[in-house]
Structures are given as C-alpha cells and as structure tokens.
Motif scaffolding. Structure first.
Motif, mmCIF file in Angstrom:
data_model
loop_
_atom_site.group_PDB
_atom_site.id
_atom_site.type_symbol
_atom_site.label_atom_id
_atom_site.label_comp_id
_atom_site.label_asym_id
_atom_site.label_seq_id
_atom_site.Cartn_x
_atom_site.Cartn_y
_atom_site.Cartn_z
ATOM 1 N N GLN A 270 1.120 -1.500 -0.026
ATOM 2 C CA GLN A 270 0.352 0.097 -0.219
ATOM 3 C C GLN A 270 0.870 1.150 0.002
ATOM 4 O O GLN A 270 0.534 2.582 -0.444
ATOM 5 C CB GLN A 270 -0.709 0.258 1.283
ATOM 6 C CG GLN A 270 -1.537 -1.112 1.211
ATOM 7 C CD GLN A 270 -2.895 -0.655 0.621
ATOM 8 O OE1 GLN A 270 -3.367 0.334 0.182
ATOM 9 N NE2 GLN A 270 -4.565 -1.430 0.370
ATOM 10 N N THR B 153 0.738 4.791 -1.874
ATOM 11 C CA THR B 153 0.000 5.865 -1.894
ATOM 12 C C THR B 153 1.584 6.898 -2.082
ATOM 13 O O THR B 153 1.258 7.623 -2.764
ATOM 14 C CB THR B 153 0.379 5.731 0.064
ATOM 15 O OG1 THR B 153 -0.436 4.901 -0.001
ATOM 16 C CG2 THR B 153 -0.212 6.666 0.157
ATOM 17 N N MET C 145 -1.322 18.918 -6.239
ATOM 18 C CA MET C 145 -1.365 18.850 -4.433
ATOM 19 C C MET C 145 0.127 19.253 -4.155
ATOM 20 O O MET C 145 0.216 17.897 -4.126
ATOM 21 C CB MET C 145 -2.491 17.986 -4.211
ATOM 22 C CG MET C 145 -4.055 17.906 -4.782
ATOM 23 S SD MET C 145 -4.458 16.696 -4.979
ATOM 24 C CE MET C 145 -5.115 15.955 -2.832
ATOM 25 N N PHE D 55 2.478 17.613 -1.933
ATOM 26 C CA PHE D 55 2.672 17.263 -1.000
ATOM 27 C C PHE D 55 4.520 17.509 -0.774
ATOM 28 O O PHE D 55 4.420 17.295 0.054
ATOM 29 C CB PHE D 55 2.921 15.993 -1.490
ATOM 30 C CG PHE D 55 0.993 14.888 -0.858
ATOM 31 C CD1 PHE D 55 0.232 15.164 -0.322
ATOM 32 C CD2 PHE D 55 -0.024 15.109 -2.060
ATOM 33 C CE1 PHE D 55 -0.987 15.203 0.339
ATOM 34 C CE2 PHE D 55 -1.000 14.236 -1.663
ATOM 35 C CZ PHE D 55 -1.496 14.450 -0.567
ATOM 36 N N GLU E 71 -5.399 -2.365 3.853
ATOM 37 C CA GLU E 71 -5.911 -1.098 3.478
ATOM 38 C C GLU E 71 -6.057 0.155 4.372
ATOM 39 O O GLU E 71 -5.303 1.291 4.749
ATOM 40 C CB GLU E 71 -7.092 -0.620 3.142
ATOM 41 C CG GLU E 71 -8.730 -1.348 2.128
ATOM 42 C CD GLU E 71 -8.367 -0.248 1.230
ATOM 43 O OE1 GLU E 71 -7.593 -0.097 0.391
ATOM 44 O OE2 GLU E 71 -9.381 0.101 1.299
ATOM 45 N N LEU F 95 -2.804 1.985 3.764
ATOM 46 C CA LEU F 95 -3.345 2.981 3.078
ATOM 47 C C LEU F 95 -3.840 4.208 3.711
ATOM 48 O O LEU F 95 -2.775 6.031 3.834
ATOM 49 C CB LEU F 95 -3.872 2.732 1.894
ATOM 50 C CG LEU F 95 -4.881 4.170 1.411
ATOM 51 C CD1 LEU F 95 -3.855 4.829 0.195
ATOM 52 C CD2 LEU F 95 -5.828 3.058 0.573
ATOM 53 N N LEU G 93 -2.057 8.392 5.153
ATOM 54 C CA LEU G 93 -2.432 9.574 5.104
ATOM 55 C C LEU G 93 -1.775 9.718 6.569
ATOM 56 O O LEU G 93 -2.182 10.669 6.483
ATOM 57 C CB LEU G 93 -3.708 9.521 4.131
ATOM 58 C CG LEU G 93 -4.159 8.794 2.224
ATOM 59 C CD1 LEU G 93 -5.428 8.154 2.486
ATOM 60 C CD2 LEU G 93 -3.187 9.880 1.925
ATOM 61 N N VAL H 117 -3.398 17.881 1.694
ATOM 62 C CA VAL H 117 -3.553 16.688 2.615
ATOM 63 C C VAL H 117 -5.324 16.577 2.439
ATOM 64 O O VAL H 117 -5.685 15.756 3.313
ATOM 65 C CB VAL H 117 -2.939 17.152 3.895
ATOM 66 C CG1 VAL H 117 -3.529 16.660 5.499
ATOM 67 C CG2 VAL H 117 -1.558 16.636 3.807
ATOM 68 N N PHE I 250 -7.540 17.322 0.846
ATOM 69 C CA PHE I 250 -8.320 17.105 0.088
ATOM 70 C C PHE I 250 -7.526 15.508 -0.576
ATOM 71 O O PHE I 250 -8.267 14.686 -1.124
ATOM 72 C CB PHE I 250 -8.002 17.231 -1.585
ATOM 73 C CG PHE I 250 -8.865 18.881 -2.024
ATOM 74 C CD1 PHE I 250 -9.972 18.631 -2.275
ATOM 75 C CD2 PHE I 250 -8.793 20.496 -1.969
ATOM 76 C CE1 PHE I 250 -10.938 19.578 -3.227
ATOM 77 C CE2 PHE I 250 -9.080 21.102 -1.386
ATOM 78 C CZ PHE I 250 -10.463 20.976 -2.015
ATOM 79 N N GLY I 251 -6.713 14.701 -0.090
ATOM 80 C CA GLY I 251 -6.014 13.658 -0.426
ATOM 81 C C GLY I 251 -6.545 13.046 0.670
ATOM 82 O O GLY I 251 -7.149 11.690 0.703
ATOM 83 N N MET J 267 -9.760 10.376 -0.482
ATOM 84 C CA MET J 267 -9.167 9.096 -0.480
ATOM 85 C C MET J 267 -10.792 7.747 0.021
ATOM 86 O O MET J 267 -11.175 7.010 -0.759
ATOM 87 C CB MET J 267 -7.891 8.537 -0.019
ATOM 88 C CG MET J 267 -8.157 6.726 0.198
ATOM 89 S SD MET J 267 -7.950 6.421 -1.720
ATOM 90 C CE MET J 267 -6.293 6.808 -2.248
#
Lengths: 627, 224
Positions: A279, A283, A296, A298, B48, B51, B55, B153, B155-156, B160
């Motif tokens: 993952q 990501t 964006m 990051f 998951e 993931l 974030l 961040v 919107f990310g 998601m």
C-alpha cells in the motif's frame, strides 16, 4: 480460430480501446470546463487508468463478478475450454491455480529477459568510459527500466512459484479464491505494457525509486510508470491475500502450521509483507501523481506564507522517501524469502537428511518479515533526516543478520553428513548459498552509518544488491525451475546442459558482483552514464569490461536454460512421478499434475522432512475410489 | 480429453467466492466458504489500514507551524460535524439491515439499506459541495487542492475516504437491488455481511480522519 479467441489478444485490444476512451473522456471534460481540449499529461494519465480496466474487461477477468452484481450464478469451470484447443487456456482467463502458476512464471521469465536485455545495453555502454551510443536521458530511463522490470519479473516469479506450489504442498484442491487468483495474474499484463509504453512518452529519468522533486517535474512517462506499478501492486495485494487465506484455512486434517512444507512458511511471511507494505509504494506514487496532475504539493517545498515564514505549508521530499522505503525495503524480503524457502525445501531432498531446525527456519522467515518493517531508514542515512534516527535504523538493520544467520547455519546443518546428490537443482541451491553469503556479508558494511557514508550511492551498493537478489531469488528460482520442471511437464530436462548453465553462470556472477563492488570502491557512482577512466589507478575500465563480459555470460547461461526447457517440454525423457524421491505431497501424485490434483483428501501422518529415517511417512493420499 | 463443467455441490467443496449458488444441501460448504471470505475481507482491511495510516502519517508530518508545532487549516467546523454525524448514523442503519436479513425480515432489511445509501450519499454531497466547494455557486469552499500541504492533505485524505464511501454506496445499492430480486436469506447472506463490515470499516477510518483534519492542532491562516 481467430486471434481474438485468445483472452490476452482481446485484453490488449481492450487496453488500446480503454486508452482511447480515457483520452476522449479527458478532452470532453476539458471542453465542458471551457479549457483547451488537449493536454498531454491528463489525457495520458486518464487514458492509462482506463486502459487497465479495458484490459481486464477485454480479457474477461471481471466477467464473473459482473455477473454477481446481477445475481447470475457462475459455476466454476474446470479443465481446458470446451470449444477451443487446450493450449489456449494459458493465454486466457483460467481459474486453475496450476495454469495461473505457469502464466505467472512464463510472464516473469519474459520480463526477466526484457530487463536483462536492457541491462546488457547499458552495460555495453559502461564497458568503456565516455559515451559511445546511449544518450544521457535514455541511459537514465534504461537503468530505471532495468530496475523496475526486474522487480516486476521477480514478483511474478514469486507469484508463479507460490500459486503453483502452495495448494499442491498443502493438498488443497485450489486456491481459496480462484477468480481473485486469475485477476491477480492479469493485472500484471496491462501493468507491464504501461511500463514499456512509458519509454515512448518521454521515459522517466529518476531511476526506479522515482524520488521527487525530479519525478514531480520529469516527462509524462512517470504517470504511466506510476500506474504500471499500481497495477502490479494490486496484483501483489490480492495474490498475497489469497495465499494467506489458502494457507490458514485449507490445510488438511493433521497438517499443523509446523508440519507444512517449509516453502509454505516462506510464502506466509512474504504474503504478510506484500499484503500490507505494498500500500505504501502505491500511496507514495499516487501522491507524486496527483502533485503532477492537480498541483497538490505533498512534496513541493515551496511554502505558502512567502516572506514571513517560507517553510510553512511547504511539502517535504523526505516524506516521500519514508513512505517509499516503508514498502521498498520490506520488498526485498518479498523477493528473497520465497527463494530462501526454496533453498530450505530442496536441501533435505538432495542431502537425504531431515531439515536441520525446522521450527527455527520457519520462525526466522517470520522474524525477517517483522524486523524488515523497522529498517527502511537505512536507505536514508544521507537524505538529511533527523540525525538521531540513524542509530535505531542501523541497529534494526544489523538485527536482520540474526534470523538470516539462523537460516545459513540450518542449511549447513542439513548438508552436514548427508548423502549429497549434485543434480542441477542442488547445484543452483549451493550457488544460491554462496552468492547470498556475498550479499549478506556486504550488508552490515552498508548498514553501519560510518561505513555507509563513503559507499552510499556508489557501485558497491549495486554489487551488494545484485548479490542479494541473485542469491535470494535468481539462483533459487532457477533451482525451482529445474526441480519442478518434471512435475509441470512430466519430462526431464537435459542434465548436462543444466550443469553447463550452472558452471557458466555461477563464476560469471561472482565476477560481476565483486567487480561491481570493486568499481564502487574505486569511486564509481551508481546511475551515472560515464566515469573517469583514471579512477582506481587507471584500472577501472578493465574492471568495467570484466563486469560487462560476466553479464553477457550470465545472459548466455539463461538462454541455455530456456533452450533446455523449450527442447524438452514435449519430447524429453519421461520423468516419472517422483524423480527426486521427495516426500512432499506434490510428488506423490502423477506428473504432469491432473486437473483435480488429489483424488482424495490428504492425511498427514508424520513430519515433512524425515529423509533417511525408515518407515517415516509424511502424507498419504489414500483414495476411496478407483483413481 | 473432454472438458467438463462441474457444478459446485457439497462433495467438491470448492471456490470460496461461489457463495450464493450452492444448493440447499451445501450449507456446510457455504459456511466454510463464508469463513474463508470473512478472513479474506479482514485481511483486505488490514491491507487498507496501511493506506489510511500512510495518509495520517503524511498529515502529522506535513502540518507543522513555524516552530514545528502541530497545526491545522481553518475549515468549516459545522460542515465537518454534520457529515461525521450523518456517517455515524448510517452505520446504525447498516447494522439494522444486517440484523434484519439474519432474522429474515426482508422489508426492514431493504428499507434500512436504502436509508444507509441515502445517508452515505448525503455524506458525499456534504464533502464535495460543502467542504470542497466543487460548486462555488452554492457554497464557496475554504481550500483549494493547490493550497500548499494544507490543500493537498485535506483533499488527499477526504478524497481517498470519499472514494471508499462512494464504492460503499454502490455496493449497498447493488445489494439492495439483489435483495429486492429475492437474493439473501437468514441462513445465506454473506454478501450483506461483507457490504456491512466494509461500510463500518469506512466509518471507522473517518473516526480517525475527522479529528486529524478538523480538531487536532492550532489553526493557521492559509492565504490563497
């Protein structure tokens, strides 16, 4: 029979159509928003996403699930397709794990050849100093391409061995989720296509690690590269999930975890890493992708407060490295653990002795998998992260040597005093141990902070890495190919050619890896197209030439192996059901394995590796019928 | 060699994902397949989780003030609170749907599913219209994706998560449609269970995301 009876042809057509539809969709949306219709990067990116879906729809991998959404029953079909020649099943969606295992392996070998060819091209360039025939951009794209294609090839090889062998080794009828298994394979094809396609839209020049800020500004090829990796990553995740459920829920009565063939432990540990860590590469690449596509930031260090406090609100490229290596370091254990499992699996068979310290080997795989999650920072000693982090990462990395050492001593203990048979698979296992030892011993040098500083980003790292990959994957993979070739085809390969392959490849690889380390110590940087011929007191060119020649010798050996397999798959001498006198369940059934592998459920009556002990059985396939 | 297509009766015990179709006599097979499916689903959640953790790590790594303190951008607190409440409420109706089908109460089952899908859609509309400001004619959003790491961040993470909510809503509507056609029973409703635990999981993720985005840290003014 038209070409489009083959699933893969339909899939590739679907991929092209998906690409076109995706591009048109992008243009339509842009027109609706009142922007200029064509913009290359969004069009290619959306096109690439749609092309993966297009391929899967075309090949037919999603058919059954689409039927489920409508509530239509989908009985599993066994055996070759009804109205087509039997061989077409290898080119279409098939739910039998043995077919899928072969598909994985063959696709993996194809990618291995593509990646190897790319390496030969830039290795030829490096044989002399100065630039002969490769441009700088193409050289950069090629080294990244070699890295990523080889990673795909290794993941496919691992998937091939695991899918073919695990259900057979635990006496299961198939994998737990056959449809997911097929999907897992078919993700790889559009992924590889996108990766190769990326060369034609500018390539990508930051190496396989694709660090921003370079990857956030380079050509469009990056987007296709990211999506290709995405597809392969999805394959890893669904494949490992499937293997874990199979291993946990489908073992026969009496096969406790510590009575599984040892390769299953290696696959179990590998799958745990693949399921979770994958993952993170997804990501991190997704973040770079949206930074390029939507702005964006990051990893864009420009702040938002301007003069007042320039850093506030700015992204950080070092974060990318953390996220990326959180996958990409454990990934090397994904590559080597199954290979080391093959070594442990084959040694007792060819030494005719019990596996020394079964439980310790099983647990060492788990230990490597767990410790592997805590060491990613050793790739970042010079990245500029907080100094204090270096020490724990150094110690955690050195800790990996302990479970790896357990494996080495257990292998020695297994060979010790055994009646060793030097057939080709055994030779490759011994080759693997010798090569992995080179890789293992050069590891602590790079894990230790003070010695890493001068060697970081040098060819020494390249030499170390290739030794671990060849020792941990390539040699065991070749051993596995020779060893299970009779099981898959029912025929025996040519033993003499196999031995010639081994005796060409092994010394050639020693020259290559030690040569790479040597030029690294002389001051050769990795990923650099040219070098100063006066390095190493003027010796560096002859070393580089030696590495290049060794590389070609390895390539020749691999071609010899493939020719050997190709020649003997149909017409070789009949191998019999159990030519190696193995105790493992897959050798107790006919070769090639019938459609339904086991006529009746397995009964486990003893330990798996009691070679040389009288009357010590492992499994019986007591059949109730007349099979 | 002739090819054969074999139906999955109990004696073949194959293919965990073949759930709706085994015959009445295949209940044991169905239960074993459901156990496999359930394990597979939880492993998927474990995957998951990495993931979403990535974030969260990104958020706490990047949202730092001039002195390294944890900060957050000014967002619409009321919008955040409302969408969170709506999503939590939807989980209650999802659970009610699952319990209803387990007790063969088909009408309750279908109604609860529709309410869940409606609340899920309301959550999506809240995020997309209210928080993102996708339709500036209705509500003007606070941040744009290009507003440094704050926009990236927000919107990310919400993007998601919204993608998961959207797939969950589609799944719920699909289950509802199949349920209306008479699929699922008290004994055999793995499809409903899978949909339900997926929905709860997406909910659970938001329980971590909401405070990370809206509550933790001191607010910082983001100039556009």
């Amino acid at each position: 029979m038209s070409l489009f009876t083959l699933g893969i042809a339909r899939g590739l057509l679907g991929q092209v159509l998906g690409m076109v539809i995706g591009m048109l969709l992008t243009c339509a949306v842009r027109i609706l928003l009142g922007w200029e219709a064509w913009a290359a990067e969004p069009a290619w990116t959306v096109g690439a996403v749609c092309s993966i879906i297009g391929f899967l729809l075309g090949v037919g991998s999603l058919d059954d699930w689409l039927k489920w959404t409508k509530g239509i029953p989908t009985p599993l079909h066994h055996g070759p397709p009804v109205d087509k020649p039997a061989w077409t099943r290898y080119f279409s969606v098939d739910y039998n794990h043995k077919v899928i295992g072969v598909q994985y392996t063959v696709w993996g070998i194809l990618l291995l050849m593509v990646g190897g060819t790319v390496a030969m091209i830039f290795r030829t360039e490096l044989a002399r100093s100065g630039l002969q025939f490769l441009g700088l951009d193409l050289y950069n794209s090629f080294i990244g391409m070699h890295g990523m294609i080889m990673i795909f090839a290794i993941l496919l090889g691992v998937g091939g061995m695991a899918n073919y062998l695990v259900p057979l080794m635990i006496g299961a009828e198939d994998m737990a989720f056959p449809r997911l298994n097929a999907l897992g394979f078919w993700f790889n094809v559009p992924g590889s296509v996108l990766l190769l396609l990326s060369l034609f839209v500018g390539g990508w020049d930051a190496g396989w690690t694709a660090y921003p800020p370079l990857s956030a500004r380079g050509p469009i090829g990056y987007q296709l590269f990211f999506l290709g990796v995405f597809a392969i990553g999805l394959s890893s995740i669904v494949g490992s999930l499937n293997l874990l459920v199979t291993l946990l829920r489908m073992r026969p009565e009496g096969m406790s975890l510590f009575r599984m063939p040892i390769f299953c432990w290696a696959v179990f540990a590998t799958s745990l890493i693949q399921l979770t860590a994958t993952q993170l590469i997804g990501t991190s690449f997704l973040m770079v992708s949206v930074q390029r596509a939507l702005g964006m930031g990051f990893f864009d260090p420009r702040g938002i407060l301007g003069e007042v406090s320039p850093m506030v609100g700015g992204g950080d490229p070092v974060l990318f490295q953390h996220l990326f290596w959180f996958y990409s370091h454990p990934a090397v254990y994904i590559f080597v653990l199954p290979g080391l499992g093959i070594v442990s699996e084959l040694l007792p068979v060819f030494s005719r002795k019990p596996l020394f310290g079964y439980k310790w080997i099983a647990l060492s795989s788990m230990a490597i998998a767990i410790v592997g999650f805590l060491v990613w920072g050793h790739h970042m000693f010079v990245s500029g992260y907080n100094d204090i982090l270096r020490i724990p990462f150094m110690y955690a990395t050195l800790l990996v040597a302990i479970p790896t050492g357990v494996k080495f001593f257990s292998w020695l203990g297994t060979i010790w005093g055994g009646k060793v048979h030097f057939d080709t698979p055994m030779l490759f296992v011994l080759g693997a141990i010798s090569v992995f030892l080179i890789g293992g011993l050069t590891g602590p040098i790079l894990a230790t902070v003070p010695t890493d500083f001068p060697l970081h980003d040098s060819y020494f790292v390249v030499g170390h890495f290739h030794a671990t990959m060849f020792g941990g994957f390539v040699f065991p993979f070749f051993a596995a190919l020779y060893y299970w070739f009779p099981k898959v085809t029912g025929r025996m390969y040519n033993e003499t050619l196999g031995k010639i392959h081994f005796f060409i490849m092994t010394p050639a690889f020693w020259v290559q890896t030690l040569g790479q380390m040597g030029v690294g110590v002389m001051g050769m940087r990795r990923r650099i197209a040219d070098y100063d011929p006066t390095l190493g007191a003027g010796q560096i060119e002859s070393w580089q030439l030696a590495v290049t020649i060794a590389g070609f010798a390895i390539a020749f050996g691999v071609m010899l192996m493939l020719w050997n397999f190709f020649q003997n798959a149909e017409v070789g001498a009949a191998a019999g059901d159990n030519p190696w006198r193995s105790r493992s369940p897959e050798w107790q059934i006919p070769s090639p394995v019938p459609e339904h592998s086991f006529p009746a459920p397995l009964h486990v009556v003893g330990e798996p590796y009691d070679y040389g002990l009288a009357d010590a059985g492992y499994v019986t396939t007591a059949s109730t019928g007349d099979d | 060699m002739t090819a054969t297509a074999i139906e999955h009766g109990p004696e073949h015990g194959h293919a965990a994902d073949d759930h709706h179709h085994a015959g009445e006599s295949g209940l044991a097979t169905y239960l074993e397949n459901t156990r496999r499916n359930r394990l597979g689903m939880w492993l998927f959640f474990a995957s998951e989780a990495f993931l979403f953790l990535a974030l969260l790590v990104t958020r706490f790594y990047l949202w730092r003030g001039p002195h390294g303190e944890v900060v957050r951008p000014e967002l619409d607190q009321f919008a955040g609170l409302v969408v969170t409440a709506v999503l939590l409420l939807s989980s209650y109706f999802m659970n009610r749907a699952e319990v209803s089908i387990a007790n063969d109460k088909r009408t309750d089952f279908l109604t609860s599913l529709l309410i869940t899908a409606f609340l899920g859609t309301a959550f999506l509309v809240g995020v997309v219209v209210w928080e993102w400001g996708m339709f500036p004619g209705i509500v003007k959003g606070h941040l744009k994706p290009t507003d440094g790491v704050f926009g990236a961040v927000v919107f990310g993470m919400t993007g998601m998560h919204a993608l998961h909510v959207l797939s969950g809503v589609i799944l719920i509507l699909n289950v509802w449609w199949l349920g209306r056609k008479g699929h699922f029973s008290g004994e055999r409703h793995w499809g409903v269970e899978a949909c339900a635990i997926y929905w709860h999981y997406v909910d659970l993720v938001w329980i971590f995301f909401y405070p990370a985005i809206y509550l933790i840290g001191t607010t910082i003014d983001v100039p556009h």
